[in-house]
Design a protein around this motif. Sequence first.
Motif, PDB file in Angstrom:
ATOM      1  N   ALA A  29       0.612  -1.106   0.057  1.00 35.22           N
ATOM      2  CA  ALA A  29       0.131   0.021   0.058  1.00 35.22           C
ATOM      3  C   ALA A  29       0.565   1.861  -0.108  1.00 35.22           C
ATOM      4  O   ALA A  29       0.228   2.189   0.795  1.00 35.22           O
ATOM      5  CB  ALA A  29      -1.156  -0.384   1.489  1.00 35.22           C
ATOM      6  N   ARG A  30       1.803   1.847  -0.662  1.00 36.68           N
ATOM      7  CA  ARG A  30       2.904   2.364  -0.411  1.00 36.68           C
ATOM      8  C   ARG A  30       3.490   3.238   0.697  1.00 36.68           C
ATOM      9  O   ARG A  30       4.138   2.202   0.943  1.00 36.68           O
ATOM     10  CB  ARG A  30       2.390   3.355  -1.692  1.00 36.68           C
ATOM     11  N   TYR A 257     -12.059   0.403   6.319  1.00 35.97           N
ATOM     12  CA  TYR A 257     -12.653   0.806   5.256  1.00 35.97           C
ATOM     13  C   TYR A 257     -14.427   0.123   4.923  1.00 35.97           C
ATOM     14  O   TYR A 257     -14.882   1.408   4.016  1.00 35.97           O
ATOM     15  CB  TYR A 257     -12.455   0.847   3.550  1.00 35.97           C
TER      16      TYR A 257
HETATM   17  C1  LIG Z   1      -6.816   5.952   1.387  1.00 35.55           C
HETATM   18  S1  LIG Z   1      -5.550   5.314   0.896  1.00 35.55           S
HETATM   19  C2  LIG Z   1      -4.034   4.657   2.084  1.00 35.55           C
HETATM   20  C3  LIG Z   1      -2.569   5.143   1.974  1.00 35.55           C
HETATM   21  C4  LIG Z   1      -1.703   5.158   1.206  1.00 35.55           C
HETATM   22  N1  LIG Z   1      -1.331   4.092   1.967  1.00 35.55           N
HETATM   23  C5  LIG Z   1      -0.978   5.899   0.155  1.00 35.55           C
HETATM   24  O1  LIG Z   1       0.147   5.458   0.687  1.00 35.55           O
HETATM   25  O2  LIG Z   1      -1.795   6.942   0.084  1.00 35.55           O
HETATM   26  C6  LIG Z   1      -6.367   3.535   0.124  1.00 35.55           C
HETATM   27  C7  LIG Z   1      -5.260   2.516  -0.945  1.00 35.55           C
HETATM   28  O3  LIG Z   1      -4.162   1.557  -0.552  1.00 35.55           O
HETATM   29  C8  LIG Z   1      -3.881   0.772  -0.852  1.00 35.55           C
HETATM   30  N2  LIG Z   1      -4.544   0.047   0.281  1.00 35.55           N
HETATM   31  C9  LIG Z   1      -5.244   0.349   2.098  1.00 35.55           C
HETATM   32  N3  LIG Z   1      -5.250  -0.729   2.785  1.00 35.55           N
HETATM   33  C10 LIG Z   1      -4.848  -1.544   2.255  1.00 35.55           C
HETATM   34  C11 LIG Z   1      -4.041  -3.001   2.496  1.00 35.55           C
HETATM   35  N4  LIG Z   1      -4.507  -3.119   3.730  1.00 35.55           N
HETATM   36  N5  LIG Z   1      -3.441  -4.044   1.673  1.00 35.55           N
HETATM   37  C12 LIG Z   1      -2.938  -3.158   1.089  1.00 35.55           C
HETATM   38  N6  LIG Z   1      -3.164  -2.372   0.408  1.00 35.55           N
HETATM   39  C13 LIG Z   1      -4.102  -1.447   1.182  1.00 35.55           C
HETATM   40  C14 LIG Z   1      -4.851   0.061  -2.133  1.00 35.55           C
HETATM   41  O4  LIG Z   1      -4.708   1.029  -2.649  1.00 35.55           O
HETATM   42  C15 LIG Z   1      -6.275   1.177  -1.491  1.00 35.55           C
HETATM   43  O5  LIG Z   1      -6.806   1.683  -2.541  1.00 35.55           O
END
Ligand SMILES: C[S@@+](CC[C@H](N)C(=O)[O-])C[C@H]1O[C@@H](n2cnc3c(N)ncnc32)[C@H](O)[C@@H]1O
Length: 454
Positions: A29-30, A257
């Motif tokens: 998730a970055r 979420y």
């Molecule tokens: C609201 S953003 C979360 C912030 C994100 N981590 C960033 O670096 O901007 C939502 C996105 O983060 C990723 N994400 C959030 N929760 C995750 C999880 N538990 N596992 C994998 N990817 C996740 C997905 O790509 C999702 O569409």
Amino acid sequence: MDHGWTMASKQNPPRWIPNTLRLASHENARDKAVATGHLDPGSSILKTPAFATILLDSEKGRRCDHCFRKNAGLKKCTGCGSYWYCDAHCQAAQWQAHHKRLCKAFNSYTSSTAFQALQRHEKYDSILLSHVLAHITLLPDAYASEDMMYSVLLSLLPGPQHPSNTASDLPICPIRPPPPPDILRKIYARFGNNNFAIHSHLTSIGHGVFPIASRLFNHSCVPNAAAKYILSPTGSVTMDVVALRIIAPGEEICLPYLDPGLLQTREQILELSYGFKCDCVFCCFLRKIGPLPEIPEGEKELSSLEEQLTSFANISSISELKLPNPSIEKTPSVLHCLLRESYMTKLSETFSKASHEQKYDVALKSGITLLSLYLLVYPENYPQIGMHLLELAKTAWNATISASSDRFPQEMRRRVEVFLTLAFQVLTILGDEGDSDGPMEKITLLGGLLAAEA
Ligand SMILES: C[S@@+](CC[C@H](N)C(=O)[O-])C[C@H]1O[C@@H](n2cnc3c(N)ncnc32)[C@H](O)[C@@H]1O
């Protein structure tokens, strides 16, 4: 403009990160937000104002379009007649935030064939996107603005690509200056996986764009934090992210979420709307057990399973000091059928209907079974658990006062006390939120009645 801040690219954290948090890289998730120090349950982790909001249709005309507070004496915008405000202060604040760019064209836009052809959720997106874009045009340098929240908004991860995410077909209110198509597409592509449902005491009242919270918090179905919304006469809606339990230094802070009670559909929703597969302990358990078995049709068989559920959740040990915390992974296989979403919905309906119809035995039995299920599927101190405990306390109280005095069971009185104390313990973690006539006021009221009866 800094659109792509990552841990690797900068040494000093940007000023939008509160000192309760730091960003660390996440393998899928970055980034992830981790606690910089120990956090107690109820601690505020981040307070962040909305960049833009929209009220649900059901709330239009009963809440102020700016501050979202309920108000019986709202005043309509004399320009478009489609927005309502508490007073000149709220109206002026929203005029400056976006409405002066939208007021004139708003009605022809919402009555256009293109807008009318949209599904309800697309209509909300279309108006919210118009609010966002109008707000951007009012920032210094408009679409080239260096505004912090706008920069963070553009830096968010896009949602999964699917046709409804392209913004090319989504009509927006005509805005001067018009948005560059790439900005329009970029922002809309971030709506589905970043925007929040704004709620008051678990009831949705609107949608909001909160870029900083979106940038910081990943999802977990067993979250250690929850978002609440503060409605105040002095401004637009503010999100407050609160710790639900003790959080250790270095631990990732996650929000749900979606409703963690969605045991069968959440995998699909997370993949379609957010583009990822959740690897929390709960989802791993659900994947391991596979499709949930059907619920038995026989009343006796179901009733026996319900008894086993309350016994597994250790409900009989309930005291006002502590709620049991059963582990989902240890759920006996015979009870897996009770994890079906339809069962939770049905149980909740039975409880409400029986309470309403004053069938208190039925209400308390189904209410306690529902509590067992909630303790299994919701994380510690989750507000749904507290709200349900309050409903149980009210039902037990009504049962108590409706019984004739010779039948007045001391034990039932004791139940009211236990449910009420536990409701207070759980709900006090999230604390005041949403409308002022919330559950805490109801707990105080019922506590007073109980004391007066003693
Ligand atoms: C609201 S953003 C979360 C912030 C994100 N981590 C960033 O670096 O901007 C939502 C996105 O983060 C990723 N994400 C959030 N929760 C995750 C999880 N538990 N596992 C994998 N990817 C996740 C997905 O790509 C999702 O569409």
